[in-house]
Design an enzyme around this catalytic site. Structure first.
Site, PDB file in Angstrom:
ATOM      1  N   ASP A 106      51.558  75.271 -36.287  1.00 45.00           N
ATOM      2  CA  ASP A 106      50.992  74.856 -34.999  1.00 45.00           C
ATOM      3  C   ASP A 106      49.543  74.405 -35.191  1.00 45.00           C
ATOM      4  O   ASP A 106      48.783  75.026 -35.929  1.00 45.00           O
ATOM      5  CB  ASP A 106      50.976  76.062 -34.041  1.00 45.00           C
ATOM      6  CG  ASP A 106      51.815  75.856 -32.793  1.00 45.00           C
ATOM      7  OD1 ASP A 106      52.183  74.699 -32.495  1.00 45.00           O
ATOM      8  OD2 ASP A 106      52.100  76.861 -32.108  1.00 45.00           O
ATOM      9  N   LYS A 154      52.799  70.898 -35.585  1.00 50.43           N
ATOM     10  CA  LYS A 154      53.220  70.750 -34.190  1.00 50.43           C
ATOM     11  C   LYS A 154      51.995  70.679 -33.302  1.00 50.43           C
ATOM     12  O   LYS A 154      51.038  71.428 -33.485  1.00 50.43           O
ATOM     13  CB  LYS A 154      54.117  71.920 -33.752  1.00 50.43           C
ATOM     14  CG  LYS A 154      54.557  71.796 -32.286  1.00 50.43           C
ATOM     15  CD  LYS A 154      55.716  72.724 -31.927  1.00 50.43           C
ATOM     16  CE  LYS A 154      55.308  74.147 -31.691  1.00 50.43           C
ATOM     17  NZ  LYS A 154      54.291  74.311 -30.618  1.00 50.43           N
ATOM     18  N   GLU A 187      59.786  73.815 -23.933  1.00 48.73           N
ATOM     19  CA  GLU A 187      59.534  75.226 -23.640  1.00 48.73           C
ATOM     20  C   GLU A 187      59.663  75.526 -22.157  1.00 48.73           C
ATOM     21  O   GLU A 187      58.997  74.899 -21.327  1.00 48.73           O
ATOM     22  CB  GLU A 187      58.142  75.642 -24.144  1.00 48.73           C
ATOM     23  CG  GLU A 187      57.833  77.103 -23.800  1.00 48.73           C
ATOM     24  CD  GLU A 187      56.664  77.701 -24.557  1.00 48.73           C
ATOM     25  OE1 GLU A 187      56.147  77.046 -25.481  1.00 48.73           O
ATOM     26  OE2 GLU A 187      56.265  78.822 -24.211  1.00 48.73           O
TER      27      GLU A 187
HETATM   28  N1  LIG Z   1      55.512  86.615 -27.890  1.00 44.32           N
HETATM   29  C1  LIG Z   1      55.521  85.400 -27.403  1.00 44.32           C
HETATM   30  N2  LIG Z   1      56.712  84.809 -27.129  1.00 44.32           N
HETATM   31  C2  LIG Z   1      56.778  83.555 -26.616  1.00 44.32           C
HETATM   32  O1  LIG Z   1      57.879  83.045 -26.432  1.00 44.32           O
HETATM   33  C3  LIG Z   1      55.559  82.892 -26.335  1.00 44.32           C
HETATM   34  C4  LIG Z   1      54.341  83.531 -26.662  1.00 44.32           C
HETATM   35  N3  LIG Z   1      54.358  84.776 -27.170  1.00 44.32           N
HETATM   36  N4  LIG Z   1      53.163  82.914 -26.482  1.00 44.32           N
HETATM   37  C5  LIG Z   1      53.144  81.526 -26.157  1.00 44.32           C
HETATM   38  C6  LIG Z   1      54.231  81.189 -25.236  1.00 44.32           C
HETATM   39  C7  LIG Z   1      54.083  81.815 -23.864  1.00 44.32           C
HETATM   40  N5  LIG Z   1      55.451  82.039 -23.461  1.00 44.32           N
HETATM   41  C8  LIG Z   1      55.817  82.732 -22.284  1.00 44.32           C
HETATM   42  C9  LIG Z   1      55.200  83.931 -22.004  1.00 44.32           C
HETATM   43  C10 LIG Z   1      55.560  84.644 -20.889  1.00 44.32           C
HETATM   44  C11 LIG Z   1      56.504  84.157 -19.996  1.00 44.32           C
HETATM   45  C12 LIG Z   1      56.821  84.989 -18.811  1.00 44.32           C
HETATM   46  O2  LIG Z   1      56.688  86.198 -18.873  1.00 44.32           O
HETATM   47  N6  LIG Z   1      57.213  84.476 -17.690  1.00 44.32           N
HETATM   48  C13 LIG Z   1      57.457  85.331 -16.548  1.00 44.32           C
HETATM   49  C14 LIG Z   1      56.366  85.167 -15.538  1.00 44.32           C
HETATM   50  C15 LIG Z   1      56.181  83.727 -15.144  1.00 44.32           C
HETATM   51  C16 LIG Z   1      55.360  83.571 -13.909  1.00 44.32           C
HETATM   52  O3  LIG Z   1      54.291  84.225 -13.815  1.00 44.32           O
HETATM   53  O4  LIG Z   1      55.770  82.781 -13.066  1.00 44.32           O
HETATM   54  C17 LIG Z   1      58.768  84.996 -15.895  1.00 44.32           C
HETATM   55  O5  LIG Z   1      59.308  85.935 -15.294  1.00 44.32           O
HETATM   56  O6  LIG Z   1      59.266  83.907 -16.012  1.00 44.32           O
HETATM   57  C18 LIG Z   1      57.132  82.958 -20.282  1.00 44.32           C
HETATM   58  C19 LIG Z   1      56.776  82.242 -21.429  1.00 44.32           C
HETATM   59  C20 LIG Z   1      56.334  81.601 -24.487  1.00 44.32           C
HETATM   60  N7  LIG Z   1      55.535  81.662 -25.684  1.00 44.32           N
HETATM   61  C1  LIG Z   2      56.643  79.271 -28.332  1.00 44.77           C
HETATM   62  C2  LIG Z   2      56.642  78.463 -29.586  1.00 44.77           C
HETATM   63  C3  LIG Z   2      57.361  77.186 -29.454  1.00 44.77           C
HETATM   64  C4  LIG Z   2      55.213  78.237 -30.048  1.00 44.77           C
HETATM   65  O1  LIG Z   2      54.608  77.213 -29.894  1.00 44.77           O
HETATM   66  C5  LIG Z   2      54.555  79.354 -30.725  1.00 44.77           C
HETATM   67  O2  LIG Z   2      55.231  80.330 -31.073  1.00 44.77           O
HETATM   68  O3  LIG Z   2      53.339  79.260 -30.945  1.00 44.77           O
HETATM   69 MG   LIG Z   3      52.499  77.468 -30.078  1.00 44.48          MG
END
Ligand SMILES: Nc1nc(=O)c2c([nH]1)NC[C@@H]1CN(c3ccc(C(=O)N[C@@H](CCC(=O)O)C(=O)O)cc3)CN21
Ligand SMILES: CC(C)C(=O)C(=O)O
Ligand SMILES: [Mg+2]
Length: 288
Positions: A83, A112, A181
């Site tokens: 990344d 990326k 994503e």
């Molecule tokens: N450990 C980790 N896994 C991931 O997949 C990830 C990361 N970190 N860091 C970068 C991004 C952030 N991502 C995420 C992180 C949290 C939610 C999440 O908890 N969504 C909740 C709350 C959304 C809202 O506030 O509306 C949900 O219920 O959808 C989704 C994607 C995916 N990516």
């Molecule tokens: C969530 C994935 C695609 C990413 O960019 C990361 O792990 O940093």
């Molecule tokens: Mg990333």
């Protein structure tokens, strides 16, 4: 050259699903490669799962370089992807080129970047210079502050248009694949049909050409894993149990037991050596 090349990844579209997982260090990359994972990805998510931040914005180029070097040493078969961290490519194309080159020289096979249409010129320049690029649209975590959190994308017409526009701009600029994503699966399906480069989904449903997950999420190590993660193991409880056993055995004097240490077989020999050493220490003390 590793077995899996960007060319092979592109040829997998519509034929074979692409499997990608993050890895941030040598042992995890070694296991991922042995497991036959196609793309081993040093994600900036390491800021959250390895360094404990609440978002990915503090990750530096230096951190990405250290972790990419460790991963690159382990991987023989899979494609190593790194990344580009926050602000390592937004200031200028020149800076983006130089930072991408540093990741490649640290052992990555490709980089990326988050975004698509906005970075089409950078993507084109990188590809021309020989650096394969993967794009990333839908939820772009480096825009955490502007987005006000990590929310699902692709609900409004504007968002659907932006996602398709990004994917098409990436394809046109020469990117070899695109991450989708947290995109509604209908939209991810549409994008997958509309572009000729592979789409790699995370939280975007089954119609993508591949899937990516974060190591600590799928293995059950990270406590705040997103809702779209399937836990394939519960390593946290396994590790905790092992550490509790270790603690108990040390506290109770059961570790280390006989097979974990070595002693003099000839006790007389040890007594002789001990006497001489103790005498010498005493002499030294008197001299001081
Ligand atoms: N450990 C980790 N896994 C991931 O997949 C990830 C990361 N970190 N860091 C970068 C991004 C952030 N991502 C995420 C992180 C949290 C939610 C999440 O908890 N969504 C909740 C709350 C959304 C809202 O506030 O509306 C949900 O219920 O959808 C989704 C994607 C995916 N990516
Ligand atoms: C969530 C994935 C695609 C990413 O960019 C990361 O792990 O940093
Ligand atoms: Mg990333």
């Amino acid at each position: 050259m590793r077995q899996i090349t960007v060319k092979k990844i592109m040829e997998m579209k519509g034929k074979e699903k692409i499997v990608m997982v993050t890895a941030y260090d040598y042992p995890s990359a070694l296991i991922a490669d042995k497991a036959g994972i196609d793309i081993i990805f040093v994600g900036d998510s390491l800021g959250m799962v390895v360094y404990g931040d609440e978002n990915t914005l503090n990750v530096t180029m230096d951190q990405m370089l250290y972790h990419t070097r460790a991963v690159a040493k382990a991987v023989k078969r899979g494609l190593v992807l790194a990344d580009m961290p926050f602000m390592s490519y937004e200031v200028s194309i020149e800076e983006g080129m130089k930072n991408a080159a540093r990741l490649i020289q640290a052992g990555a096979d490709a980089v990326k970047i988050e975004g698509g249409y906005d970075h089409r010129k950078l993507v084109k320049r990188l590809v021309r210079a020989g650096i394969p690029v993967m794009g990333h649209t839908g939820l772009t975590p480096q825009r955490y502050l502007r987005l006000g959190g990590y929310h699902i994308t692709g609900e409004t017409e504007e968002e659907i248009e932006e996602i398709i526009k990004d994917a098409k701009a990436l394809e046109k600029a020469g990117a070899f694949a695109v991450v989708l994503e947290f995109v509604l699966s209908d939209v991810a399906k549409l994008v997958t049909e509309e572009v000729n480069i592979p789409t790699i989904g995370i939280g975007s449903g089954p119609h993508c050409d591949g899937q990516v997950l974060v190591w600590h999420d799928l293995l059950g190590v990270y406590e705040h894993a997103p809702p779209f993660v399937k836990k394939y193991a519960d390593l946290r409880s396994i590790i905790q149990l092992a550490l509790e056993n270790y603690r108990e055995e040390v506290k109770e004097g059961r570790f280390p037991s006989g097979k974990y240490y070595w002693e003099f077989l000839d006790k007389e020999d040890f007594e002789k050596k001990k006497r001489r050493v103790m005498e010498k220490l005493l002499e030294d003390e008197l001299e001081e």
